[in-house]
Motif scaffolding. Structure first.
Motif, PDB file in Angstrom:
ATOM      1  N   THR A  56       0.886  -1.131  -0.111  1.00  0.00           N
ATOM      2  CA  THR A  56      -0.057   0.014  -0.082  1.00  0.00           C
ATOM      3  C   THR A  56       0.752   1.468  -0.238  1.00  0.00           C
ATOM      4  O   THR A  56       1.950   1.414   0.708  1.00  0.00           O
ATOM      5  CB  THR A  56      -0.986   0.182   1.282  1.00  0.00           C
ATOM      6  OG1 THR A  56      -1.857  -1.098   1.114  1.00  0.00           O
ATOM      7  CG2 THR A  56      -1.677   1.176   1.311  1.00  0.00           C
ATOM      8  N   PHE A  57       0.379   2.053  -0.725  1.00  0.00           N
ATOM      9  CA  PHE A  57       1.146   3.445  -0.944  1.00  0.00           C
ATOM     10  C   PHE A  57       0.240   4.606  -0.557  1.00  0.00           C
ATOM     11  O   PHE A  57      -1.067   4.962  -1.000  1.00  0.00           O
ATOM     12  CB  PHE A  57       1.580   3.840  -2.276  1.00  0.00           C
ATOM     13  CG  PHE A  57       2.292   5.064  -2.318  1.00  0.00           C
ATOM     14  CD1 PHE A  57       3.604   5.153  -1.817  1.00  0.00           C
ATOM     15  CD2 PHE A  57       1.587   6.214  -2.996  1.00  0.00           C
ATOM     16  CE1 PHE A  57       4.078   6.451  -1.941  1.00  0.00           C
ATOM     17  CE2 PHE A  57       2.464   7.286  -3.086  1.00  0.00           C
ATOM     18  CZ  PHE A  57       3.656   7.624  -2.599  1.00  0.00           C
ATOM     19  N   VAL A  58       0.395   5.288   0.918  1.00  0.00           N
ATOM     20  CA  VAL A  58      -0.765   6.375   1.169  1.00  0.00           C
ATOM     21  C   VAL A  58      -0.007   7.721   0.676  1.00  0.00           C
ATOM     22  O   VAL A  58       1.094   8.098   0.912  1.00  0.00           O
ATOM     23  CB  VAL A  58      -0.703   6.117   2.642  1.00  0.00           C
ATOM     24  CG1 VAL A  58      -1.443   7.321   3.138  1.00  0.00           C
ATOM     25  CG2 VAL A  58      -1.293   4.916   3.282  1.00  0.00           C
ATOM     26  N   VAL A  59      -0.896   8.450   0.059  1.00  0.00           N
ATOM     27  CA  VAL A  59      -0.416   9.911  -0.406  1.00  0.00           C
ATOM     28  C   VAL A  59      -1.310  10.824   0.671  1.00  0.00           C
ATOM     29  O   VAL A  59      -2.398  11.110   0.664  1.00  0.00           O
ATOM     30  CB  VAL A  59      -0.839  10.133  -1.771  1.00  0.00           C
ATOM     31  CG1 VAL A  59      -0.520  11.424  -2.213  1.00  0.00           C
ATOM     32  CG2 VAL A  59      -0.342   8.886  -2.534  1.00  0.00           C
ATOM     33  N   ILE A  60      -0.309  11.472   1.239  1.00  0.00           N
ATOM     34  CA  ILE A  60      -0.737  12.531   2.276  1.00  0.00           C
ATOM     35  C   ILE A  60      -0.657  13.769   1.782  1.00  0.00           C
ATOM     36  O   ILE A  60       0.340  14.361   1.569  1.00  0.00           O
ATOM     37  CB  ILE A  60      -0.432  12.413   3.543  1.00  0.00           C
ATOM     38  CG1 ILE A  60      -0.789  11.138   4.377  1.00  0.00           C
ATOM     39  CG2 ILE A  60      -0.753  13.700   4.470  1.00  0.00           C
ATOM     40  CD1 ILE A  60       0.097  10.767   5.583  1.00  0.00           C
ATOM     41  N   GLY A  61      -1.798  14.467   1.208  1.00  0.00           N
ATOM     42  CA  GLY A  61      -1.719  15.779   0.375  1.00  0.00           C
ATOM     43  C   GLY A  61      -1.748  15.288  -1.220  1.00  0.00           C
ATOM     44  O   GLY A  61      -1.105  15.439  -2.014  1.00  0.00           O
ATOM     45  N   SER A  62      -3.120  14.519  -1.276  1.00  0.00           N
ATOM     46  CA  SER A  62      -3.142  14.146  -2.744  1.00  0.00           C
ATOM     47  C   SER A  62      -4.017  15.046  -3.695  1.00  0.00           C
ATOM     48  O   SER A  62      -5.047  14.495  -4.340  1.00  0.00           O
ATOM     49  CB  SER A  62      -3.853  12.806  -2.760  1.00  0.00           C
ATOM     50  OG  SER A  62      -5.258  12.856  -2.205  1.00  0.00           O
ATOM     51  N   GLY A  63      -3.401  16.318  -3.730  1.00  0.00           N
ATOM     52  CA  GLY A  63      -4.214  17.174  -4.713  1.00  0.00           C
ATOM     53  C   GLY A  63      -3.750  16.808  -6.341  1.00  0.00           C
ATOM     54  O   GLY A  63      -3.488  15.855  -6.465  1.00  0.00           O
ATOM     55  N   SER A  64      -4.509  17.792  -6.844  1.00  0.00           N
ATOM     56  CA  SER A  64      -4.212  17.409  -8.476  1.00  0.00           C
ATOM     57  C   SER A  64      -2.935  17.671  -9.152  1.00  0.00           C
ATOM     58  O   SER A  64      -2.797  17.601 -10.390  1.00  0.00           O
ATOM     59  CB  SER A  64      -5.195  18.339  -9.394  1.00  0.00           C
ATOM     60  OG  SER A  64      -4.964  19.856  -8.901  1.00  0.00           O
ATOM     61  N   GLY A  65      -1.745  17.973  -8.432  1.00  0.00           N
ATOM     62  CA  GLY A  65      -0.593  18.307  -8.980  1.00  0.00           C
ATOM     63  C   GLY A  65       0.377  17.313  -8.481  1.00  0.00           C
ATOM     64  O   GLY A  65       0.222  16.087  -8.848  1.00  0.00           O
ATOM     65  N   ILE A  66       1.347  17.528  -7.521  1.00  0.00           N
ATOM     66  CA  ILE A  66       2.316  16.385  -7.267  1.00  0.00           C
ATOM     67  C   ILE A  66       1.987  15.093  -6.662  1.00  0.00           C
ATOM     68  O   ILE A  66       2.156  14.262  -6.994  1.00  0.00           O
ATOM     69  CB  ILE A  66       3.526  17.081  -6.388  1.00  0.00           C
ATOM     70  CG1 ILE A  66       4.297  18.344  -7.009  1.00  0.00           C
ATOM     71  CG2 ILE A  66       4.419  16.057  -5.765  1.00  0.00           C
ATOM     72  CD1 ILE A  66       5.248  19.082  -6.187  1.00  0.00           C
ATOM     73  N   GLY A  67       0.890  15.307  -5.686  1.00  0.00           N
ATOM     74  CA  GLY A  67       0.238  14.251  -5.034  1.00  0.00           C
ATOM     75  C   GLY A  67      -0.217  13.202  -5.989  1.00  0.00           C
ATOM     76  O   GLY A  67       0.237  12.021  -5.985  1.00  0.00           O
ATOM     77  N   ASN A  68      -0.923  13.701  -7.172  1.00  0.00           N
ATOM     78  CA  ASN A  68      -1.515  12.584  -7.910  1.00  0.00           C
ATOM     79  C   ASN A  68      -0.501  12.120  -8.945  1.00  0.00           C
ATOM     80  O   ASN A  68      -0.629  11.029  -9.185  1.00  0.00           O
ATOM     81  CB  ASN A  68      -2.459  13.311  -8.939  1.00  0.00           C
ATOM     82  CG  ASN A  68      -3.927  13.484  -8.600  1.00  0.00           C
ATOM     83  OD1 ASN A  68      -4.290  12.542  -7.470  1.00  0.00           O
ATOM     84  ND2 ASN A  68      -4.673  13.687  -9.032  1.00  0.00           N
ATOM     85  N   HIS A  69       0.374  12.848  -9.291  1.00  0.00           N
ATOM     86  CA  HIS A  69       1.349  12.292 -10.245  1.00  0.00           C
ATOM     87  C   HIS A  69       2.474  11.479  -9.419  1.00  0.00           C
ATOM     88  O   HIS A  69       2.760  10.271  -9.905  1.00  0.00           O
ATOM     89  CB  HIS A  69       2.372  13.556 -10.730  1.00  0.00           C
ATOM     90  CG  HIS A  69       1.663  14.331 -11.864  1.00  0.00           C
ATOM     91  ND1 HIS A  69       1.346  13.995 -12.936  1.00  0.00           N
ATOM     92  CD2 HIS A  69       0.900  15.323 -11.627  1.00  0.00           C
ATOM     93  CE1 HIS A  69       0.773  14.725 -13.300  1.00  0.00           C
ATOM     94  NE2 HIS A  69       0.323  15.728 -12.693  1.00  0.00           N
ATOM     95  N   VAL A  70       2.849  11.606  -8.129  1.00  0.00           N
ATOM     96  CA  VAL A  70       3.348  10.710  -7.423  1.00  0.00           C
ATOM     97  C   VAL A  70       2.909   9.429  -7.118  1.00  0.00           C
ATOM     98  O   VAL A  70       3.118   8.388  -7.189  1.00  0.00           O
ATOM     99  CB  VAL A  70       3.931  11.163  -5.965  1.00  0.00           C
ATOM    100  CG1 VAL A  70       4.544  10.377  -5.144  1.00  0.00           C
ATOM    101  CG2 VAL A  70       5.152  12.449  -6.315  1.00  0.00           C
ATOM    102  N   ALA A  71       1.430   9.510  -6.778  1.00  0.00           N
ATOM    103  CA  ALA A  71       0.500   8.379  -6.566  1.00  0.00           C
ATOM    104  C   ALA A  71       0.643   7.470  -7.858  1.00  0.00           C
ATOM    105  O   ALA A  71       0.695   6.538  -7.932  1.00  0.00           O
ATOM    106  CB  ALA A  71      -0.766   8.793  -6.142  1.00  0.00           C
TER     107      ALA A  71
END
Length: 166
Positions: free
Chosen positions: A8-23
């Motif tokens: 599992t990968f949890v993205v804290i701060g999953s906005g439309s920019g960096i968070g989404n791309h990293v996820a």
């Protein structure tokens, strides 16, 4: 997509920019569960994305077992996911005018143009199309966007990752 599977990968701060791309990058690299967390209206947008299928070359008279396995992977699993996801997506959509929820399902053009060497996949994709269209007719009016993501050809994994992140 990576053939190696991670957890599992949890993205804290999953906005439309960096968070989404990293996820996205971690999903491509093999993480099987991505959990996006955010503090703003982004939390009102939820998408359940179903992309399970078995691609097995075979002929028109292949074994019933192969067809059953493919049907279970592509349709029974989707039905179970829909039973779980739709009540949650419906509740989210009802919670706020800003809430947006979707159930998206990858499909192909095999439902309309079957390939005999992919008979089992063609068969189950036709059934999957029918299931998704039935779900859409039943639940789209309750605020859930249910739709097919139709892929019109072979997927080339090397083309999916067009950007490199470090």
């Amino acid at each position: 997509m990576s053939t190696r599977q991670y957890g599992t990968f949890v993205v804290i701060g999953s906005g439309s920019g960096i968070g989404n791309h990293v996820a996205y990058t971690f999903a491509v690299k093999g993480f099987s569960h991505i959990i996006p967390l955010a503090r703003n209206d982004w939390t009102y947008n939820r998408v359940c994305f179903f992309n399970a299928a078995r691609i097995v070359l075979g002929g028109l008279l292949e074994s019933v077992e192969t067809i059953e396995e493919n049907f279970e992977t592509t349709n029974i699993a989707l039905y179970i996911v829909a039973q779980w996801a739709i009540p949650r997506l419906r509740a989210l959509s009802a919670s706020s005018a800003a809430a947006k929820s979707s159930l998206l399902v990858t499909n192909s053009l095999l439902y309309a143009n079957p390939i005999p060497q992919l008979f089992s996949l063609s068969l189950v994709k036709a059934a999957q199309c029918s299931l998704v269209m039935s779900l859409a007719k039943t639940f789209n009016s309750s605020g859930i966007h249910i739709a097919l993501v139709t892929v019109g050809g072979a997927v080339a994994p090397e083309k999916l990752e067009s950007k490199k992140y470090c």
